[in-house]
Design a protein around this motif. Structure first.
Motif, PDB file in Angstrom:
ATOM      1  N   GLU A 179      13.913  69.464  59.854  1.00 18.89           N
ATOM      2  CA  GLU A 179      13.815  68.079  59.362  1.00 18.89           C
ATOM      3  C   GLU A 179      12.430  67.494  59.655  1.00 18.89           C
ATOM      4  O   GLU A 179      11.832  66.830  58.813  1.00 18.89           O
ATOM      5  N   PHE A 180      11.936  67.748  60.881  1.00 23.24           N
ATOM      6  CA  PHE A 180      10.634  67.223  61.290  1.00 23.24           C
ATOM      7  C   PHE A 180       9.516  67.791  60.412  1.00 23.24           C
ATOM      8  O   PHE A 180       8.650  67.054  59.923  1.00 23.24           O
ATOM      9  N   LEU A 181       9.543  69.109  60.185  1.00 29.35           N
ATOM     10  CA  LEU A 181       8.518  69.755  59.357  1.00 29.35           C
ATOM     11  C   LEU A 181       8.579  69.263  57.909  1.00 29.35           C
ATOM     12  O   LEU A 181       7.553  69.018  57.280  1.00 29.35           O
ATOM     13  N   GLN A 182       9.797  69.094  57.393  1.00 28.79           N
ATOM     14  CA  GLN A 182       9.949  68.617  56.009  1.00 28.79           C
ATOM     15  C   GLN A 182       9.382  67.207  55.843  1.00 28.79           C
ATOM     16  O   GLN A 182       8.762  66.893  54.821  1.00 28.79           O
ATOM     17  N   LYS A 183       9.579  66.374  56.860  1.00 31.17           N
ATOM     18  CA  LYS A 183       9.017  65.010  56.819  1.00 31.17           C
ATOM     19  C   LYS A 183       7.489  65.064  56.816  1.00 31.17           C
ATOM     20  O   LYS A 183       6.836  64.338  56.067  1.00 31.17           O
ATOM     21  N   GLN A 184       6.942  65.923  57.670  1.00 30.54           N
ATOM     22  CA  GLN A 184       5.475  66.070  57.727  1.00 30.54           C
ATOM     23  C   GLN A 184       4.921  66.567  56.390  1.00 30.54           C
ATOM     24  O   GLN A 184       3.896  66.077  55.912  1.00 30.54           O
ATOM     25  N   ILE A 185       5.611  67.544  55.799  1.00 30.79           N
ATOM     26  CA  ILE A 185       5.185  68.106  54.508  1.00 30.79           C
ATOM     27  C   ILE A 185       5.185  67.020  53.431  1.00 30.79           C
ATOM     28  O   ILE A 185       4.224  66.879  52.665  1.00 30.79           O
ATOM     29  N   ASN A 186       6.252  66.231  53.391  1.00 31.18           N
ATOM     30  CA  ASN A 186       6.340  65.151  52.392  1.00 31.18           C
ATOM     31  C   ASN A 186       5.264  64.094  52.593  1.00 31.18           C
ATOM     32  O   ASN A 186       4.689  63.580  51.630  1.00 31.18           O
ATOM     33  N   THR A 187       4.971  63.783  53.874  1.00 33.56           N
ATOM     34  CA  THR A 187       3.920  62.795  54.187  1.00 33.56           C
ATOM     35  C   THR A 187       2.563  63.277  53.693  1.00 33.56           C
ATOM     36  O   THR A 187       1.809  62.528  53.060  1.00 33.56           O
ATOM     37  N   ILE A 188       2.244  64.555  53.973  1.00 28.10           N
ATOM     38  CA  ILE A 188       0.942  65.110  53.548  1.00 28.10           C
ATOM     39  C   ILE A 188       0.854  65.192  52.021  1.00 28.10           C
ATOM     40  O   ILE A 188      -0.182  64.890  51.433  1.00 28.10           O
ATOM     41  N   LYS A 189       1.957  65.555  51.372  1.00 28.73           N
ATOM     42  CA  LYS A 189       1.967  65.610  49.897  1.00 28.73           C
ATOM     43  C   LYS A 189       1.632  64.245  49.303  1.00 28.73           C
ATOM     44  O   LYS A 189       0.859  64.145  48.335  1.00 28.73           O
TER      45      LYS A 189
END
Length: 218
Positions: A179-189
């Motif tokens: 969940e944490f990594l997915q949030k980071q990925i979405n933020t960077i996108k």
């Protein structure tokens, strides 16, 4: 017979809502949630060594099954957190609204075994189901195993472990990491989409690839 549980576990006693908060400090907003969102609460089953052929676990000695009749299909998670905080045993909730049902369970970790203090880290639940679809299996020799298997059954794909030796705690931690990594990925996108400078876009794309690679390894 709810959830297909053994008849010996049936309790079927209505609990007045006020029983949960009459002897403890409760905020006005939380009391309002009890009044507005919950119609009735029934203590349906008690899964314990005294009601089944299971033996006590190190952490789990009883699993209570509460049926909660709702006034609408939405329920505030703070209600469950509060009930779990005032009851030391593990709880499985059956939510009912308009003849449809959801099964909820919290991942309740023991913080002090002697004093029976525990906290719920997160909750898992099924989709809305027909009553005939409400079946859970009591799998395991002791109540620790049964509880862990109930959490996995209700969580479904979220806690499917590739490694059969992985503990429930490890599965939950793994889910948190994803969940944490997915949030980071979405933020960077989102940042990449808004960024005008090419060199910064390239930097962020490199970071995005690293995060995606870490996610794939989990």
């Amino acid at each position: 017979m709810m959830l297909g549980l053994p008849k010996s576990t049936e309790f079927n006693r209505r609990i007045p809502k006020a029983k949960f908060y009459e002897n403890v400090n409760i905020t006005t907003s939380l009391k309002r949630l009890f009044v507005n969102q919950i119609k009735n609460i029934y203590w349906r089953n008690k899964i314990a060594s005294t009601t089944t052929n299971l033996i006590d676990g190190k952490y789990v000695t009883e699993i209570e099954v509460f049926e909660v009749n709702l006034n609408n299909s939405q329920v505030d998670i703070d209600l469950f957190k509060f009930i779990d905080s005032v009851i030391s045993y593990h709880i499985l909730y059956i939510l009912e609204y308009n003849g449809k049902y959801q099964v909820w369970i919290g991942y309740k970790e023991s913080t002090n075994i002697e004093k029976k203090i525990s906290k719920v880290d997160r909750y898992y639940h099924t989709n809305w189901l027909e009553e005939t679809e409400l079946i859970v299996k009591l799998e395991g020799l002791n109540l620790d195993d049964v509880y862990e298997n109930l959490v996995r059954q209700i969580a479904g794909d979220k806690l499917q472990s590739v490694n059969s030796t992985e503990s429930l705690k490890q599965s939950v931690e793994c889910e948190k990491q994803i969940e944490f990594l997915q949030k980071q990925i979405n933020t960077i996108k989102n940042k990449i989409r808004k960024e005008k400078q090419l060199n910064k876009q390239i930097e962020m794309n490199t970071e995005l690839k690293k995060l995606k690679s870490t996610l794939e390894k989990i």
